[in-house]
Design an enzyme around this catalytic site. Structure first.
Site, short mmCIF file in Angstrom:
data_model
loop_
_atom_site.label_atom_id
_atom_site.label_comp_id
_atom_site.label_asym_id
_atom_site.label_seq_id
_atom_site.Cartn_x
_atom_site.Cartn_y
_atom_site.Cartn_z
N GLY A 183 -16.59 50.11 -9.14
CA GLY A 183 -16.29 51.47 -8.66
C GLY A 183 -15.43 52.27 -9.63
CE1 TYR A 219 -10.55 56.07 1.84
CE2 TYR A 219 -9.48 58.21 1.63
CZ TYR A 219 -9.79 56.96 1.10
OH TYR A 219 -9.34 56.62 -0.15
NE ARG A 227 -21.08 50.80 -6.99
CZ ARG A 227 -20.72 51.91 -7.61
NH1 ARG A 227 -21.51 52.44 -8.51
NH2 ARG A 227 -19.58 52.51 -7.30
P1 NAD Z 1 -15.59 53.53 -5.29
O1 NAD Z 1 -16.41 53.92 -4.13
O2 NAD Z 1 -15.83 54.17 -6.61
O3 NAD Z 1 -15.69 51.95 -5.51
C1 NAD Z 1 -15.70 51.04 -4.44
C2 NAD Z 1 -16.54 49.85 -4.86
O4 NAD Z 1 -16.57 48.94 -3.77
C3 NAD Z 1 -18.00 50.23 -5.17
O5 NAD Z 1 -18.37 49.75 -6.45
C4 NAD Z 1 -18.79 49.55 -4.07
O6 NAD Z 1 -20.06 49.07 -4.49
C5 NAD Z 1 -17.87 48.39 -3.69
N1 NAD Z 1 -18.12 47.90 -2.34
C6 NAD Z 1 -18.47 48.63 -1.25
N2 NAD Z 1 -18.64 47.81 -0.19
C7 NAD Z 1 -18.41 46.55 -0.63
C8 NAD Z 1 -18.45 45.28 -0.01
N3 NAD Z 1 -18.77 45.14 1.26
N4 NAD Z 1 -18.12 44.19 -0.77
C9 NAD Z 1 -17.81 44.32 -2.09
N5 NAD Z 1 -17.79 45.50 -2.72
C10 NAD Z 1 -18.08 46.60 -2.01
O7 NAD Z 1 -14.06 53.69 -4.86
P2 NAD Z 1 -12.79 53.91 -5.79
O8 NAD Z 1 -12.62 55.36 -5.97
O9 NAD Z 1 -12.84 53.03 -6.96
O10 NAD Z 1 -11.64 53.45 -4.79
C11 NAD Z 1 -11.10 52.16 -4.79
C12 NAD Z 1 -9.99 52.10 -3.76
O11 NAD Z 1 -9.00 53.08 -4.07
C13 NAD Z 1 -10.45 52.41 -2.33
O12 NAD Z 1 -9.68 51.64 -1.43
C14 NAD Z 1 -10.08 53.86 -2.16
O13 NAD Z 1 -9.86 54.19 -0.82
C15 NAD Z 1 -8.80 53.94 -2.96
N6 NAD Z 1 -8.50 55.30 -3.39
C16 NAD Z 1 -9.30 55.93 -4.30
C17 NAD Z 1 -8.99 57.23 -4.68
C18 NAD Z 1 -9.83 57.97 -5.69
O14 NAD Z 1 -9.61 59.17 -5.91
N7 NAD Z 1 -10.80 57.32 -6.34
C19 NAD Z 1 -7.88 57.88 -4.15
C20 NAD Z 1 -7.12 57.22 -3.19
C21 NAD Z 1 -7.41 55.91 -2.84
C1 AKB Z 2 -10.97 60.98 -1.40
O1 AKB Z 2 -11.07 62.18 -1.72
O2 AKB Z 2 -11.45 60.48 -0.36
C2 AKB Z 2 -10.17 60.08 -2.31
C3 AKB Z 2 -8.76 59.96 -1.82
C4 AKB Z 2 -7.81 61.04 -2.09
O3 AKB Z 2 -8.43 58.99 -1.19
N1 AKB Z 2 -10.24 60.57 -3.64
#
Ligand code: NAD
Ligand code: AKB
Length: 313
Positions: A13, A144, A38
């Site tokens: 991800g 969420y 994936r």
């Molecule tokens: P993303 O959606 O890009 O990546 C998540 C990954 O998890 C994907 O590759 C997906 O295939 C995998 N996944 C989904 N279901 C799964 C399962 N059952 N088993 C194994 N893998 C699985 O998300 P991200 O942006 O990399 O976020 C990672 C974490 O950080 C999450 O907890 C998200 O809530 C948190 N977060 C992200 C952001 C942001 O802006 N990206 C902000 C705040 C918090």
């Molecule tokens: C979203 O927009 O859902 C994420 C987050 C702020 O957790 N980027």
């Protein structure tokens, strides 16, 4: 000292790719196992071990943890805000059960550390809009946000009751060029760069004056590693730490991009994600993270924009 062996769940991800590469630099390629539902991300290929894994399958996860002698788990698999509103049951199920599976296994196998990110999405319409503090009114209005807030208290509970050393950060919206974002409300701040370079224009799904807390990926990776390396007795927060990077609106980031791409234009077609954005704070107070483990962001809007465009070009 026991050798650390790290499992990253959700490694393909947006955060997972960069975090896995950073952890491999620290612990050695062979000692960081990337896993995801994936396929392996192109940028990870050849850099270390990869296993296909569903975090919802607790038995298989447990087998992997034992078989690979895992001592730390970074759990990144989740459904983010925008996708979550389309399928609330699935978002709740994955975000909660995935975390509980990991925490249970961490307790049983006495893992050294667990990392699980929360989000600024825990805050809701009744939280302060500006410089939202670590401890304040928290009434999230998205599934969420609800799952993240409940998750924070599960982490706190497993630390207090079973001594599981689980650590967490409330990330702002993350901006990166290596891997694509996965269904969040802040994704516009990544899309805008791609469209600016490809088409010279961008149609934004948020209104021009929607301010949100954001962070550039290098800061997010550094924050994660600094928190995970901090001495346990320095940490006063066992739910999740506020961290801040920058705060800007679509209009402001568009103006910054125009400095590098003259003639770039933006229009605004707000959709269902506007309501989600409206429920979140505009900026975050991260003074507790600063006091406890020395957190300080490096990237502001101007520096991040320049770096994004240089790397995407
Ligand atoms: P993303 O959606 O890009 O990546 C998540 C990954 O998890 C994907 O590759 C997906 O295939 C995998 N996944 C989904 N279901 C799964 C399962 N059952 N088993 C194994 N893998 C699985 O998300 P991200 O942006 O990399 O976020 C990672 C974490 O950080 C999450 O907890 C998200 O809530 C948190 N977060 C992200 C952001 C942001 O802006 N990206 C902000 C705040 C918090
Ligand atoms: C979203 O927009 O859902 C994420 C987050 C702020 O957790 N980027």
């Amino acid at each position: 000292m026991t050798k650390e062996k790290v499992l990253v769940i959700g490694a393909s991800g947006q955060i997972g790719v960069e975090l896995t590469l950073a952890l491999r630099k620290i612990y050695g390629n062979a000692n960081v196992v990337a896993s995801d539902l994936r396929e392996e991300n192109e940028l990870l290929k050849g850099s270390g071990p990869y296993v296909s894994l569903d975090v919802m399958n607790k038995e298989m996860l447990h087998v992997q943890v034992i078989r690979q002698n895992i001592t730390q788990i970074y759990l990144l698999a989740a459904i983010l805000s925008a996708t979550g509103e389309k399928n609330p049951n699935l978002a709740w199920h994955l975000n909660m059960q995935g975390l509980l599976n990991v925490l249970d296994i961490a307790r049983e196998e006495k893992l050294h550390k667990v990392y699980w990110p929360s989000s600024i999405a825990v805050f809701g319409p009744t939280s302060p809009k500006k410089n939202c503090p670590q401890r304040t009114i928290i009434e999230p209005s998205t599934v969420y946000g609800i799952s993240k807030y409940a998750g924070e208290f599960w982490c706190n509970y497993f630390f207090g009751r079973y001594g599981v050393d689980v650590r967490s950060i409330r990330y702002p919206g993350l901006i990166s060029y290596k891997s694509a974002p996965g269904g969040g409300t802040t994704d516009y701040a990544v899309e805008i760069f791609h469209d600016a370079l490809e088409d010279g224009k961008y149609s934004c799904f948020l209104q021009e004056d929607t301010y949100l807390p954001m962070m550039y990926m290098p800061d997010a990776i550094r924050a994660t590693i600094e928190l995970m390396e901090a001495p346990s007795d320095r940490l006063t927060v066992r739910t999740s730490y506020n961290v801040a990077g920058m705060s800007f609106s679509p209009k402001e980031i568009a103006a910054e991009i125009t400095q590098h791409i003259p003639g770039f234009t933006i229009d605004y077609k707000p959709d269902y994600r506007q309501n989600i954005a409206n429920s979140w704070p505009e900026s975050i107070d991260d003074s507790v993270a600063g006091a406890d483990w020395g957190w300080k962001p490096e990237y502001d809007l101007a520096r991040m924009t320049k770096d994004m465009l240089t790397n995407l070009r």
